[in-house]
Design an enzyme around this catalytic site. Structure first.
Site: not given
Length: 253
Positions: A150, A163
């Site tokens: 990501s 995350y």
């Protein structure tokens, strides 16, 4: 993609029940690959497999919780038992449960580590010997691992700590593996998408609102856009190794 450049190859895709994983399965099957579809939601996998078979492709349903090492090994073993080889691994499973660190339950942090990192590690470890064998025996003379990270694997942000941690780890591990296996015709690549229309923002209440507050309204990427990038990576000839792709919506700051 309609050109059948992956004929005779086998792809295992984690997180194949929806989003980027599903779109990638459809794209690589269209390129001629046999696809093993791994995820926990059997109904979603069966629906996708039926669709692919109706279009003339070979698809295998691998229902498994890949956060367990034995389950990950079993998913790889089932793929080998059915198709006889493994040329490409796409690690697309992921979860995002962001929020203020003081308020976020520890269980959510554990879940992100388990799915985003442990599951990826377990499947990759189980797949390695088969991928290396495929690199030696394939007419294409190459095998591939593509990991979905990501933009959160490049830049830290408030309320995204765990995350961030998992995606930084995926990006770092992919580069280390790339260096380790580059002389053995096993390519490792990482894709770091920005805001994409998937179920990722449905996994925790208000996560979409939090994103909009931070980045504003943007025209989001589609899962098929990420599948395009993956197809580009794995259909390249042996001499071309695409190590990293960052792909954001044009409007995303």
């Amino acid at each position: 993609m309609t050109t059948e450049t992956l004929n005779g190859t086998v792809v295992l895709i984690s997180g194949a029940s929806s989003g980027m994983g599903r779109a990638t399965a459809e794209r690589l099957a269209a390129a001629g690959a046999k696809v093993a579809l791994a995820a926990r939601r059997v109904d979603k996998l069966e629906e996708l497999a039926d669709k692919l078979r109706a279009d003339g492709h070979e698809a295998l349903v691998v229902a498994a919780d890949l956060t367990g090492a034995a389950n990950a090994q079993g998913a790889v073993d089932k793929t080998i038992a059915e198709f006889g080889r493994l040329d490409t691994l796409i690690n697309a499973a992921g979860v995002m449960l962001n929020g203020a660190s003081e308020e976020s339950p520890l269980e959510e942090w554990d879940r992100m580590v388990d799915i985003n990192l442990r599951g990826l590690m377990y499947v990759t470890k189980a797949a390695l010997p088969h991928l290396l064998e495929a690199a030696d025996t394939s007419p294409r003379s190459v095998a591939d691992v593509v990991n979905i990270s990501s933009v959160a694997g490049r830049f830290a942000a408030p309320t995204v700590a765990i995350y961030n941690a998992t995606k930084f780890a995926v990006t770092g591990a992919t580069e280390a593996w790339r260096q380790e296996f580059t002389t053995r015709n096993l390519r490792f690549s990482v894709i770091e998408p920005g805001r994409t229309q998937t179920e990722l923002f449905d996994q925790k209440a208000n996560s979409d609102a939090d994103f909009t507050a931070a980045f504003g309204e943007v025209e989001q990427l589609h899962a098929e856009d990420i599948a395009d990038a993956i197809a580009y990576i794995v259909t390249n000839p042996r001499r071309v190794a695409v190590n990293e792709i960052v792909i954001r919506p044009t409007d995303q700051p």
